[in-house]
Design a protein around this motif. Structure first.
Motif, PDB file in Angstrom:
ATOM      1  N   LYS A 122     -41.455  94.339 100.192  1.00  0.00           N
ATOM      2  CA  LYS A 122     -42.286  93.791 101.260  1.00  0.00           C
ATOM      3  C   LYS A 122     -41.699  92.493 101.794  1.00  0.00           C
ATOM      4  N   TYR A 170     -44.496  91.925 110.308  1.00  0.00           N
ATOM      5  CA  TYR A 170     -43.833  93.232 110.330  1.00  0.00           C
ATOM      6  C   TYR A 170     -43.302  93.579 111.710  1.00  0.00           C
ATOM      7  N   ASN A 174     -39.555  94.169 112.706  1.00  0.00           N
ATOM      8  CA  ASN A 174     -39.161  95.509 113.135  1.00  0.00           C
ATOM      9  C   ASN A 174     -38.460  95.456 114.496  1.00  0.00           C
TER      10      ASN A 174
END
Length: 248
Positions: A122, A170, A174
């Protein structure tokens, strides 16, 4: 090529674009389809890089707002990715097919294991946008060398390593991952085309599918849980690993 093989190549191109936009792993699908089509390992790997490229472009465009907000950091890592991607692609072209085939199962096994471990790798969510550090620059250089050389699992590697060294949420990570993957693929493509190792008939079938999948994947990444896509990629990676170990 048979109609069934054309359909398989098109489907693998679409799905590769989608899963690359979500996290990574699309190379497993295209490399596997090209292997079934009888393409030699180096050519299959080089052609996979070409096929991934439109998907990276469309998914990067879909994430353009996140990239613009952090364009300075993205520019620095893009320069690093050009250097590393070129080095990796040149290393690949220095090998012959038997030599590359001998290491493919080990590369696939490592990449599949890394991709399967993705949920446990993570990113560190310290701040909204990634912040470049000496560690993130060195890590991206290493990742881009790998990406230019082989590429399977490159996306999840970037998400994990940049998350740990640069932070960020995230979707911002990304977005950065898709941009850097596009840069690495672009550099590798120039070198692979110059080296004459691209299987163009198969590539032309898969290219438009990859572009459509890349844009669709960002839509899925914002709305759909990633578990099913991840399971498909891990299954394909495992099957390819077994195939190359058994037939090697």
């Amino acid at each position: 090529m048979s109609l069934a093989m054309i359909g398989l190549l098109f489907l693998s191109g679409f799905l590769s674009g989608a899963v690359n936009a979500i996290a990574g792993g699309g190379t497993f699908l295209t490399f596997g389809a090209l292997t079934l089509a009888g393409i030699a390992p180096i050519s299959a790997n080089a052609t996979s890089s070409i096929v991934q490229f439109p998907g990276y472009v469309t998914s990067t465009l879909a994430y353009r707002r996140e990239i613009v907000r952090n364009w300075r950091g993205a520019l620095i890592l893009s320069v690093v990715s050009v250097i590393g991607g070129a080095a990796g692609a040149l290393i690949l072209l220095s090998l012959d097919n038997p030599s590359f085939r001998a290491i493919v199962p080990w590369l696939l096994a490592a990449a599949t294991a890394m991709f399967a471990a993705g949920p446990w790798l993570k990113p560190k969510l310290s701040g909204e946008h990634p912040v470049n550090t000496p560690a993130s620059i060195v890590a991206q250089l290493v990742t881009s060398v790998y990406g230019g050389f082989f590429g399977a699992g490159m996306g999840i590697m970037m998400l994990a390593v940049l998350g740990l060294t640069a932070g960020g949420t995230y979707h911002n990570l990304n977005a950065l991952k898709n941009l850097l993957a596009m840069v690495i693929a672009a550099v590798a493509i120039v070198i692979f085309v110059g080296g004459g190792v691209v299987a163009w008939p198969q590539a032309l079938i898969m290219l438009p599918a990859g572009a459509a999948g890349g844009y669709t994947g960002v839509w899925l990444a914002r709305r759909v849980p990633q578990t099913i896509m991840r399971l498909i990629v891990v299954a394909v990676g495992t099957a390819l690993t077994v195939y190359y170990f058994v037939t090697g």
